[in-house]
Design an enzyme around this catalytic site. Structure first.
Site, PDB file in Angstrom:
ATOM      1  N   SER A   1     120.966  90.724  -1.925  1.00  0.00           N
ATOM      2  CA  SER A   1     120.921  89.700  -0.890  1.00  0.00           C
ATOM      3  C   SER A   1     120.387  90.232   0.436  1.00  0.00           C
ATOM      4  CB  SER A   1     122.320  89.119  -0.681  1.00  0.00           C
ATOM      5  OG  SER A   1     123.226  90.143  -0.351  1.00  0.00           O
TER       6      SER A   1
ATOM      7  N   GLN B   1     121.206  90.740   3.947  1.00  0.00           N
ATOM      8  CA  GLN B   1     122.571  90.947   4.385  1.00  0.00           C
ATOM      9  C   GLN B   1     122.625  91.855   5.610  1.00  0.00           C
ATOM     10  OE1 GLN B   1     124.463  94.376   1.807  1.00  0.00           O
ATOM     11  NE2 GLN B   1     123.293  93.032   0.439  1.00  0.00           N
TER      12      GLN B   1
ATOM     13  N   HIS C   1     125.975  94.307   7.746  1.00  0.00           N
ATOM     14  CA  HIS C   1     127.382  94.712   7.748  1.00  0.00           C
ATOM     15  C   HIS C   1     127.919  94.656   9.176  1.00  0.00           C
ATOM     16  CE1 HIS C   1     126.516  95.854   3.699  1.00  0.00           C
ATOM     17  NE2 HIS C   1     125.697  96.830   4.065  1.00  0.00           N
TER      18      HIS C   1
ATOM     19  N   LYS D   1     130.783  99.146   8.154  1.00  0.00           N
ATOM     20  CA  LYS D   1     130.171  99.699   6.954  1.00  0.00           C
ATOM     21  C   LYS D   1     128.765 100.247   7.231  1.00  0.00           C
ATOM     22  CE  LYS D   1     129.026  98.445   2.158  1.00  0.00           C
ATOM     23  NZ  LYS D   1     128.675  97.329   1.264  1.00  0.00           N
TER      24      LYS D   1
ATOM     25  N   GLU E   1     125.815 102.693   6.481  1.00  0.00           N
ATOM     26  CA  GLU E   1     125.527 103.251   5.157  1.00  0.00           C
ATOM     27  C   GLU E   1     124.210 104.014   5.152  1.00  0.00           C
ATOM     28  OE1 GLU E   1     125.642  99.664   2.833  1.00  0.00           O
ATOM     29  OE2 GLU E   1     123.495  99.325   3.037  1.00  0.00           O
TER      30      GLU E   1
ATOM     31  N   HIS F   1     119.050  93.863   6.061  1.00  0.00           N
ATOM     32  CA  HIS F   1     118.392  94.642   5.016  1.00  0.00           C
ATOM     33  C   HIS F   1     118.602  93.984   3.654  1.00  0.00           C
ATOM     34  CE1 HIS F   1     122.541  96.105   5.213  1.00  0.00           C
ATOM     35  NE2 HIS F   1     122.438  96.461   3.943  1.00  0.00           N
TER      36      HIS F   1
ATOM     37  N   ARG G   1     126.099  87.692   4.013  1.00  0.00           N
ATOM     38  CA  ARG G   1     124.875  87.357   3.280  1.00  0.00           C
ATOM     39  C   ARG G   1     124.253  86.060   3.799  1.00  0.00           C
ATOM     40  NH1 ARG G   1     128.779  88.844  -0.501  1.00  0.00           N
ATOM     41  NH2 ARG G   1     128.311  90.759  -1.654  1.00  0.00           N
TER      42      ARG G   1
ATOM     43  N   LYS H   1     125.737  84.119  -4.231  1.00  0.00           N
ATOM     44  CA  LYS H   1     127.060  84.275  -3.635  1.00  0.00           C
ATOM     45  C   LYS H   1     127.162  83.487  -2.324  1.00  0.00           C
ATOM     46  CE  LYS H   1     127.876  88.877  -5.614  1.00  0.00           C
ATOM     47  NZ  LYS H   1     128.188  90.304  -5.322  1.00  0.00           N
TER      48      LYS H   1
END
Length: 423
Positions: free
Chosen positions: A110, A112, A114, A137, A139, A277, A296, A302
């Site tokens: 997706s 999305q 964070h 989050k 990453e 991203h 998302r 979802k």
């Protein structure tokens, strides 16, 4: 004390999201098969190593064959300051501050972002069933194969080309904001360009389903016609690929707003809070703060939280920084993102080689991704054989040694707390 600090082999969790690679094609499935049966017909998307409740690891050596295995988090909580180190325990409490993963991506994830810590806490309080924890989050993804992703907004000049060259976008957002944006220069202040980009992107992502479906159909028809007389750009080819995976999805259109990044094996991408991203394809090592919070807004069946995503983004523009490993010695190199919670080492051994991994002040997780060899828990102890899929939790201040045989090669990744944190 030495018995407490003994490294522990782990049984790890897997996620079978539909964007994962099927069965034996998946590195995730290969790693998981070390201690579990796999179904070749199912997609294997993510291999999780850590303490997050959505995919917790357990200790193979402490009863994980029983009906109630010993969870890694439960074991850590018995002696948190010893196993994690005093400074890690003081900062993050009795839990690992990082989550270690491997991803096998065959279909785009997706669009999305964070949330940062403040927003994560708010979202968790408001919608705990959707946003499962209150942590941020940040990453990092390290390519194991060619790895493709959308990441961050393209530059001002590139976006001008999109607004003039993709008529379906202009039809969706209207001429007013487009004309305002076309006056910008790369040297204009960020606060000025952010306001207009936020307006444009929010209008685009908030378009009703019927209008999105019509625009995607127009885009698909136009590109297929133009493909007969010219070579489509990589972004145009990607849009057609995404349309096959997610028909009539706003992510097909909005993909033109993002940088299209292609990592070669060994290159890495780090993603901070509130940065858009979407991973497209390939396999990677991933490490992040211990969280599963995802907002998302496209390319997914979802739950989509469009307004939250559009309001939270930084709207910074330009190509993202690509990290490369920095050698520590002949066998070990390191990826150091700008986040306290984690760093990742790559350990590579040829036949008849060995390397000592010196003790560090925080916990580590070691994962064998290729080859075979042995692990020595501390000097003078017996060696244990290791193969692909073996994962070990190594407590703070614990030395281990990795060894290969006459015909063996070994590729290992280690996740640990960022060494800058201890400085």
């Amino acid at each position: 004390m030495e018995a407490i600090r003994k490294p522990q082999r782990l049984r790890c969790s897997v996620q079978n999201y539909d964007w994962g690679r099927a069965g034996e094609e998946s590195t995730v499935a290969l790693l998981f098969s070390r201690n579990n049966p796999i179904d070749p017909a199912r997609p294997y998307a993510e291999f999780w190593i850590g303490t997050h409740p959505s995919g917790p690891s357990s200790l193979l050596s402490l009863g994980s064959s029983d009906s109630q295995p010993t969870l890694l988090k439960s074991w850590i909580l018995e002696n948190p300051s010893v196993l994690l180190g005093d400074k890690v325990f003081d900062k993050w409490g009795g839990d690992l501050p990082f989550l270690f993963k491997v991803l096998s991506v065959s279909k785009a994830l997706s669009i999305q972002a964070h949330p940062d810590k403040k927003l994560a806490k708010k979202l968790h309080e408001m919608h705990p069933n959707v946003y499962k924890d209150s942590n941020h989050k940040p990453e990092m993804a390290i390519a194991l194969t060619e790895f493709k992703a959308l990441c961050g907004f393209i530059s001002i000049e590139e976006l001008k080309d999109v607004l003039t060259g993709v008529p379906e976008i202009t039809e969706m957002i209207g001429d007013e904001d487009v004309h305002r944006y076309m006056k910008f220069k790369e040297t204009d202040p960020y606060d000025k360009t952010k306001v207009v980009l936020l307006s444009i992107f929010t209008k685009l992502m908030s378009t009703c389903k019927e209008a999105v479906s019509e625009s995607v159909s127009k885009l698909k028809y136009r590109l297929n016609i133009e493909n007969k007389v010219r070579t489509l750009t990589e972004k145009e080819q990607l849009a057609l690929q995404l349309e096959k995976q997610y028909p009539n999805d706003i992510g097909v259109i909005s993909s033109f707003f993002f940088n299209y990044v292609k990592l070669v094996p060994g290159e890495a991408l780090y993603i901070g809070a509130n940065e858009p991203h979407a991973y497209i394809s390939g396999e990677c090592i991933e490490c992040m703060a211990t969280s599963d919070n995802v907002v998302r807004a496209g390319l997914t069946p979802k739950y989509k939280d469009v307004q939250t995503l559009c309001s939270m983004l930084t709207y910074k523009q330009g190509y993202p920084e690509v990290l490369r490993e920095a050698p520590l010695n002949t066998n070990i190199s390191r990826y150091t993102p700008p986040f306290d919670e984690f760093e990742v080492d790559h350990i590579s051994l040829s036949p008849r080689e060995s390397v000592s991994c010196p003790p560090v002040l925080g916990p580590s997780i070691f994962l064998v991704v290729a080859g075979e060899g042995s692990i020595q828990m501390c000097p003078g102890t017996d060696e244990d054989s290791i193969i692909v899929g073996d994962a070990y939790f190594v407590p703070a201040k614990t030395e281990i040694r990795l060894i290969t045989g006459a015909a063996g090669e070994l590729q290992v990744y280690r996740a640990g707390v960022n060494s800058r944190f201890f400085n």
